[in-house]
Write a protein that holds these residues in place. Structure first.
Motif: not given
Ligand code: HMG
Ligand code: MG
Length: 305
Positions: A166-184
């Motif tokens: 995504l970044f190399e394609m030209g996105c100025f920023e990449v947002s990292l989604g813990d979509t299901i909120g299982t992360g620690t």
């Protein structure tokens, strides 16, 4: 590593916060929410989503929202655009920033946008090209960075691969989604370390949902790593229609309270934000999922007599 002095907060409540609401929410309520967030000091508000109304009926009034909002100088009002059709419609409404959304999980990609990860990247390329022509910035999302509702664990290397694309394609920023909120916190750090080897840290954002109550702890962990852009949703509203059971984003009020305590400037007025959270949950009949929001709103109502 020292904490950043300033954080850019992106309030995604008008989009992520409302997209999964089963009852129709009228456009005026959405417009008032956007304006109240701006008044509380938010400088970046994700206002709408130009997706198929068959897939996400709650976002069907994207044109009315995008053209009806009271634009204030210095504020970016962004919108999701999964394909060229969405982008063209958003451009007609005068959008100045859009977002494409991919995933680190094949199964989630199919459920959410009806194509594989590779196909999604192919579909995003012309969106980025057209947006560039129109002078519109494009943000990239990666979903399921800390787990997938269909595949379970997700390898940090896969997240890094999609973020890099995504970044190399030209996105100025990449947002990292813990979509299901299982992360620690430890997983969040490891994932971020892997991504930051491919995409500069100052081009990354944290987008954590709070299903297991870990979002604030995870944010603290990634702030230590150097993250300086945080997505959140007032009153902790939200959830993804294609991630059943996933709770809302981390609450904006809780993030602002945390940042205030750390001496990190977010530019947001907690009292005004809490009043906004209190207002929107009453307007849509939802519980307030922000502890700092409830405490602040209670204190405000006590002191106002
Ligand atoms: P598809 O069915 O494969 O698309 O859906 P299609 O190109 O075959 O078109 C099918 C129909 O959709 C056609 O209409 C198109 O015109 C229409 P018909 O001829 O049947 O009447 N269509 C559209 N209409 C309006 N706007 C558009 C558009 N594109 C096609 N842009 C598509 C593919 C991507 C459109 C669909 O899967 C979709 O809309 N998905 C959206 C899912 C979504 O919004 N999910 C929630 C947001 S992501 C999220 O919450 C995660 C995030 O917060 C980060 C995180 O937490 O991890 C970002
Ligand atoms: Mg989300």
């Amino acid at each position: 590593m020292a904490f950043p002095k300033q954080i850019r907060l992106v309030d995604v409540a008008p989009r992520d916060g409302l997209q999964n609401e089963p009852e129709a929410i009228d456009t005026d309520t959405k417009l008032e929410l956007i304006d109240r967030l701006a008044d509380a000091g938010l400088r970046h508000i994700e206002a709408a989503s130009f997706v198929s109304p068959k897939w996400v009926p709650q976002m069907a009034d994207h044109r009315e929202v995008m053209t009806g909002l009271k634009r204030r100088p210095g504020i970016t009002y962004s919108a999701l655009t999964p394909n060229l059709k969405g982008l063209e419609a958003a451009l007609e409404c005068g959008v100045e920033e859009v977002a494409v959304f991919g995933a680190a999980s094949e199964a989630f990609s199919h459920k959410n946008i009806n194509c594989s990860i590779a196909e999604s990247l192919e579909r995003f390329a012309p969106v980025l090209e057209r947006a560039k022509e129109a002078n519109v910035r494009v943000r990239g999302y990666v979903s399921c960075v800390l787990g997938c509702p269909y595949e379970g664990e997700i390898a940090p290397a896969k997240v890094a691969e999609v973020a890099k694309a995504l970044f190399e394609m030209g996105c100025f920023e990449v947002s990292l989604g813990d979509t299901i909120g299982t992360g620690t916190p430890l997983n969040a750090k490891r994932m971020l370390e892997a991504v930051a080897r491919e995409v500069p840290m100052d081009k990354l954002a944290a987008h954590f949902h709070d299903t297991y109550g870990q979002a604030l702890a995870n944010l603290y962990a990634v702030l230590e790593e150097g993250i300086a852009v945080i997505d959140s949703s007032v009153a902790g509203l939200g959830g993804c229609p294609y991630a059943k059971g996933a709770a809302g984003n981390v609450a904006s009020e809780d993030v602002v309270y945390l940042l205030d305590g750390l001496g990190i400037d977010s530019g947001v007025d907690l009292d005004k934000l809490a009043a906004t959270g209190d207002w929107i949950i009453q307007a849509i009949g939802r519980p307030n999922r922000s502890k700092a929001g409830v405490a602040t709103a209670t204190k405000l109502s006590d002191t106002s007599g």
